[in-house]
Design an enzyme around this catalytic site. Structure first.
Site, mmCIF file in Angstrom:
data_model
loop_
_atom_site.group_PDB
_atom_site.id
_atom_site.type_symbol
_atom_site.label_atom_id
_atom_site.label_comp_id
_atom_site.label_asym_id
_atom_site.label_seq_id
_atom_site.Cartn_x
_atom_site.Cartn_y
_atom_site.Cartn_z
ATOM 1 N N SER A 1 -5.005 -2.192 5.573
ATOM 2 C CA SER A 1 -6.403 -1.742 5.702
ATOM 3 C C SER A 1 -6.738 -0.812 4.550
ATOM 4 C CB SER A 1 -6.633 -0.960 7.005
ATOM 5 O OG SER A 1 -7.983 -0.499 7.058
ATOM 6 N N LYS B 1 -12.839 -6.491 9.124
ATOM 7 C CA LYS B 1 -12.104 -7.730 9.381
ATOM 8 C C LYS B 1 -10.599 -7.495 9.507
ATOM 9 C CE LYS B 1 -13.162 -11.620 7.367
ATOM 10 N NZ LYS B 1 -13.423 -12.535 6.223
ATOM 11 N N LYS C 1 3.621 -12.019 19.366
ATOM 12 C CA LYS C 1 3.758 -12.726 20.659
ATOM 13 C C LYS C 1 4.606 -13.984 20.479
ATOM 14 C CE LYS C 1 0.698 -15.188 23.866
ATOM 15 N NZ LYS C 1 0.104 -16.367 23.234
ATOM 16 N N LYS D 1 -10.416 0.251 13.983
ATOM 17 C CA LYS D 1 -9.148 0.757 14.516
ATOM 18 C C LYS D 1 -9.229 0.929 16.035
ATOM 19 C CE LYS D 1 -6.653 1.265 10.702
ATOM 20 N NZ LYS D 1 -5.408 0.508 10.467
ATOM 21 N N THR E 1 -6.434 -3.022 -1.929
ATOM 22 C CA THR E 1 -6.233 -1.620 -2.325
ATOM 23 C C THR E 1 -4.755 -1.328 -2.605
ATOM 24 O OG1 THR E 1 -6.111 -0.927 -0.008
ATOM 25 C CG2 THR E 1 -8.260 -0.757 -1.090
ATOM 26 N N TYR F 1 -14.394 1.697 9.668
ATOM 27 C CA TYR F 1 -12.946 1.970 9.796
ATOM 28 C C TYR F 1 -12.634 2.408 11.227
ATOM 29 C CZ TYR F 1 -8.411 4.096 8.533
ATOM 30 O OH TYR F 1 -7.079 4.431 8.431
ATOM 31 N N ALA G 1 -0.814 0.455 12.952
ATOM 32 C CA ALA G 1 -1.177 1.698 12.266
ATOM 33 C C ALA G 1 -2.601 2.039 12.683
ATOM 34 C CB ALA G 1 -1.109 1.508 10.754
ATOM 35 N N GLY H 1 0.829 -1.206 0.000
ATOM 36 C CA GLY H 1 0.000 0.000 0.000
ATOM 37 C C GLY H 1 0.863 1.255 0.000
#
Ligand code: UDP
Length: 313
Positions: free
Chosen positions: A77, A93, A107, A151, A37, A147, A116, A12
């Site tokens: 995203s 998702k 982890k 987030k 995207t 969105y 982000a 992206g």
């Protein structure tokens, strides 16, 4: 080699600039992207670089990476309003299920996890400028909710992994950012106005144009993210440029820098469009010694150059 990193959304706009930086810092970079995207064009310059690899995968599915990792950057995203309105479920998702996978990976590898996040967690803010301790004013069921809430969930998840699993979690709240590799038609104001001006098409100001935004050039943003990644700050940090202007003023800046004679037309203001946005970067300044150094004019000249070279005028 300095170490190994995973960058989700690495094909992206921001992700690919982050890959650039990590490769320049001497890291091996594993880019994961489903190209919803993102675009292979953003990473074609890494072809043949033995420290770069690409995995085409939806990061909401189990991530299996062999060997050690030092950093996991979750940057996948849709990020423009028209994209997340077109892909609402994928947006929810990748924020919610995707961050669970990337935190699980961090982890397992004892790696630093960098999320982000976004100024959208503040919604249509009632506090101005926005400081990290403001909880926001978000409409969960509006078009931007997919969105914003994804987030916000991702931040909650990152903090939970930090508190309960001791994952080294870093959260960057990214404010409007621009630069080369944005899609000309991603609908965001910077590519929209620049491309309209270059094509001498009408500049589409939504609403009366009195809403404000503050635009950060991508190299400044990546510098802030990298400093945060190497810090030990587990709570969110705003990274953005506090230079604020109205969308109407921004249109005039674009007209003047492109020398275009496009007319300005007004279109309906999208639902829940934040009326103001400006980061308070006191925390980034104090704790990371970071502040933006690229002026709006300097950054826009770079962006205009990029769009001139890449769009059909
Ligand atoms: N905007 C506009 N014309 C356009 C695209 C956007 O006036 O063609 C406005 C939009 O309504 C918002 C601001 O510019 O107030 C920034 O929009 P963008 O989509 O870049 O991102 P946002 O900051 O809203 O997430």
């Amino acid at each position: 080699m300095n170490g190994r990193c995973v960058v989700t959304g690495g094909a992206g706009f921001l992700g690919s600039h982050l890959c650039d930086r990590l490769l320049n810092e001497g890291y091996e970079v594993i880019c994961i992207d489903n190209l919803l995207t993102g675009s292979m064009r953003n990473i074609e310059q890494f072809e043949g670089n033995e420290r770069f690899s690409f995995i085409r995968q939806d990061v909401t599915t189990y991530l299996s990476i062999e060997g050690p990792l030092d950093f996991v950057f979750h940057f996948a995203s849709p990020a423009s309003p028209i994209d997340y309105i077109m892909f609402p479920i994928q947006t929810l998702k990748v924020g919610a299920l995707g961050v669970h996978k990337t935190l699980g990976l961090a982890k397992a590898k004892n790696a630093v996890h960098v999320l982000a996040s976004t100024s959208e967690v503040y919604g249509d803010p009632l506090v101005h400028p926005q400081k990290e301790d403001y909880w926001g004013n978000v409409n969960p069921i509006g078009p931007r909710g997919v969105y914003d809430e994804a987030k916000r969930f991702a931040e909650a998840m990152a903090m939970a992994y930090y508190r309960y699993h001791r994952v080294k979690s870093r959260i960057v709240r990214i404010f409007n950012t621009y630069g080369p590799r944005m899609r000309a038609r991603d609908g965001r104001v910077v590519p929209a106005f620049i491309c309209q001006a270059l094509k001498e098409e009408p500049i589409t100001v939504f609403g009366d144009g009195s809403q404000t935004r503050s635009f950060c050039y991508v190299s400044d943003l990546v510098e802030g993210i990298w400093r945060l990644a190497k810090s030990n700050i587990s709570t969110p940090v705003n990274i953005g440029n506090p230079y604020e202007l109205t969308v109407r003023e921004f249109a005039d800046v674009i007209l003047s820098l492109t020398g275009s004679s496009s007319e300005i037309v007004h279109e309906a203001l999208p639902k829940d469009d934040p009326k103001v946005r400006k980061p308070d970067i006191t925390k980034a300044k104090a704790e990371l010694g970071w502040e933006p150094v690229v002026s709006l004019e300097e950054g826009l000249r770079q962006a205009i150059k990029y769009f001139k070279e890449t769009i059909d005028i």
